[in-house]
Write an enzyme that holds these catalytic residues in place. Structure first.
Site, mmCIF file in Angstrom:
data_model
loop_
_atom_site.group_PDB
_atom_site.id
_atom_site.type_symbol
_atom_site.label_atom_id
_atom_site.label_comp_id
_atom_site.label_asym_id
_atom_site.label_seq_id
_atom_site.Cartn_x
_atom_site.Cartn_y
_atom_site.Cartn_z
ATOM 1 C CB SER A 13 -0.878 0.032 1.254
ATOM 2 O OG SER A 13 -1.501 1.295 1.391
ATOM 3 C CE1 TYR A 65 -3.783 -1.789 4.915
ATOM 4 C CE2 TYR A 65 -2.764 0.283 4.299
ATOM 5 C CZ TYR A 65 -3.431 -0.875 3.949
ATOM 6 O OH TYR A 65 -3.752 -1.112 2.633
HETATM 7 N N1 LIG Z 1 -8.579 0.186 -1.644
HETATM 8 C C1 LIG Z 1 -7.498 0.885 -1.333
HETATM 9 O O1 LIG Z 1 -7.508 2.137 -1.259
HETATM 10 C C2 LIG Z 1 -6.196 0.178 -1.082
HETATM 11 C C3 LIG Z 1 -5.034 0.953 -1.023
HETATM 12 C C4 LIG Z 1 -3.832 0.311 -0.782
HETATM 13 C C5 LIG Z 1 -3.785 -1.051 -0.623
HETATM 14 N N2 LIG Z 1 -4.937 -1.760 -0.688
HETATM 15 C C6 LIG Z 1 -4.832 -3.212 -0.508
HETATM 16 O O2 LIG Z 1 -5.459 -3.861 -1.588
HETATM 17 C C7 LIG Z 1 -5.909 -5.143 -1.169
HETATM 18 C C8 LIG Z 1 -7.340 -5.361 -1.618
HETATM 19 O O3 LIG Z 1 -8.145 -4.351 -1.045
HETATM 20 P P1 LIG Z 1 -9.533 -3.889 -1.685
HETATM 21 O O4 LIG Z 1 -9.476 -2.420 -1.799
HETATM 22 O O5 LIG Z 1 -9.867 -4.690 -2.856
HETATM 23 O O6 LIG Z 1 -10.496 -4.214 -0.441
HETATM 24 P P2 LIG Z 1 -11.882 -5.022 -0.369
HETATM 25 O O7 LIG Z 1 -12.328 -4.863 1.035
HETATM 26 O O8 LIG Z 1 -12.781 -4.571 -1.469
HETATM 27 O O9 LIG Z 1 -11.468 -6.541 -0.652
HETATM 28 C C9 LIG Z 1 -10.681 -7.273 0.265
HETATM 29 C C10 LIG Z 1 -11.135 -8.720 0.238
HETATM 30 O O10 LIG Z 1 -10.280 -9.461 1.130
HETATM 31 C C11 LIG Z 1 -11.094 -10.397 1.815
HETATM 32 N N3 LIG Z 1 -10.474 -10.811 3.064
HETATM 33 C C12 LIG Z 1 -10.346 -10.102 4.209
HETATM 34 N N4 LIG Z 1 -9.770 -10.851 5.159
HETATM 35 C C13 LIG Z 1 -9.517 -12.056 4.602
HETATM 36 C C14 LIG Z 1 -8.953 -13.264 5.087
HETATM 37 N N5 LIG Z 1 -8.526 -13.385 6.353
HETATM 38 N N6 LIG Z 1 -8.830 -14.315 4.249
HETATM 39 C C15 LIG Z 1 -9.270 -14.219 2.970
HETATM 40 N N7 LIG Z 1 -9.834 -13.110 2.468
HETATM 41 C C16 LIG Z 1 -9.959 -12.046 3.273
HETATM 42 C C17 LIG Z 1 -12.405 -9.662 2.028
HETATM 43 O O11 LIG Z 1 -13.475 -10.559 2.324
HETATM 44 C C18 LIG Z 1 -12.570 -8.917 0.714
HETATM 45 O O12 LIG Z 1 -13.311 -9.668 -0.224
HETATM 46 C C19 LIG Z 1 -5.703 -5.198 0.355
HETATM 47 O O13 LIG Z 1 -4.522 -5.923 0.631
HETATM 48 C C20 LIG Z 1 -5.523 -3.741 0.727
HETATM 49 O O14 LIG Z 1 -4.729 -3.574 1.888
HETATM 50 C C21 LIG Z 1 -6.144 -1.194 -0.917
#
Ligand SMILES: NC(=O)c1ccc[n+]([C@@H]2O[C@H](COP(=O)([O-])OP(=O)(O)OC[C@H]3O[C@@H](n4cnc5c(N)ncnc54)[C@H](O)[C@@H]3O)[C@@H](O)[C@H]2O)c1
Length: 268
Positions: free
Chosen positions: A149, A162
């Site tokens: 991230s 985080y």
């Molecule tokens: N959206 C953002 O702004 C952003 C920014 C930087 C990094 N990220 C990273 O991107 C990745 C995806 O995030 P996103 O934005 O798609 O979020 P999201 O919440 O839309 O999707 C995350 C998914 O991970 C699943 N999940 C959570 N805990 C879990 C577990 N223990 N085992 C299996 N699955 C699990 C959830 O059920 C969900 O479907 C994450 O690693 C997040 O840290 C997101």
């Protein structure tokens, strides 16, 4: 005649993606399916990942959805095992699942710290371990993509837990890249900036699951203002980068951190 986009195709490739029930993982699954990959999708939300896989299958793609809790080593092993059982191989692993966290350092309990380390750090570690273990037995290379991230690129109150999990994921990727390089197994990390998904809603959702629409609007405006381009990302912005890293288009790229973030960390 060859097409300039041929190197981006995943025909005949087998990919495992975690977090595929929502957001970036789901968008990546849809994109991979559209360019020919066979998919094993994992998520702790079984209904969501099954629905995602079913929608891909209904549209003519190849996907199966499996409940998977990435905090469990056995669940990560089982996802990779499913890919091998169904397709005989693993070419791409996307360790995408992760959760946000915002708390001042002095407020973080040991239980909360352990919960976050289990999801955001042990999860990707077990995913890399399972994928690398399988790919090293093959003679055909492979690509592993981990999701960190932009939170690791700047300091802001409440981001400690985080950000440190994501910085550790980036570090993991560099070591894994070295350990896989002799077999042409590439490992890259993406560090997304603000990308509007369900992830964005977590900090503005109450304990009953109600989203505060005004607070969400305010948060998106704040995130938009933080980018010198005055924009936030969509899940597909990250999915497109993940496809590049998964495909032969990036065959010379490994051990790097890829930042698709609207430039926000430059000016934070
Ligand atoms: N959206 C953002 O702004 C952003 C920014 C930087 C990094 N990220 C990273 O991107 C990745 C995806 O995030 P996103 O934005 O798609 O979020 P999201 O919440 O839309 O999707 C995350 C998914 O991970 C699943 N999940 C959570 N805990 C879990 C577990 N223990 N085992 C299996 N699955 C699990 C959830 O059920 C969900 O479907 C994450 O690693 C997040 O840290 C997101």
């Amino acid at each position: 005649m060859t097409d300039a986009l041929d190197p981006f195709r995943l025909d005949g490739k087998v990919a495992v993606l975690t977090g595929a029930g929502s957001g970036i993982g789901k968008a990546t699954a849809e994109l991979f399916a559209s360019v020919g990959a066979s998919l094993v999708l994992g998520d702790i939300n079984e209904a969501a990942v099954t629905a995602a896989a079913d929608a891909i299958t209904a549209a003519g793609g190849k996907a199966v959805g499996v409940r998977c809790d990435i905090t469990q080593k056995s669940d990560n092993d089982a996802l990779v095992g499913r890919a091998v059982a169904d397709h005989g191989r693993l070419d791409v692993m996307g360790n995408i699942a992760g959760v946000p966290h915002n708390q001042m350092i002095t407020d973080v309990t040991e239980e909360e710290l352990d919960r976050m380390l289990a999801i955001n750090l042990k999860g990707p570690f077990f995913g890399v371990q399972a994928a690398l273990g399988q790919m090293l037995t093959q003679e055909t290379g492979g690509s592993i993509i981990n999701v960190a991230s932009s939170g690791m690129d700047f300091a802001a109150p409440t981001l400690a837990v985080y950000a440190m999990t994501k910085a550790a994921v980036a570090s993991l990727g560099r070591t894994a890249a070295i350990e896989g390089a002799h077999k042409r197994i590439r490992v890259n990390t993406i560090a997304p900036g603000a990308t509007v998904t369900a992830f964005t809603e977590v900090s503005v959702t109450d304990e009953e699951g109600n989203i505060n629409a005004d607070a969400l609007d305010g948060k998106i405006k704040m995130l938009t203002g933080a980018s010198p381009m005055q924009m936030v990302g969509e899940a597909n912005d990250q999915a497109n980068l993940i496809l590049y890293l998964a495909s032969d288009a990036s065959r010379f790229a490994t051990g790097q951190i890829w930042r698709c973030n609207g430039g926000a960390p430059m000016v934070w």
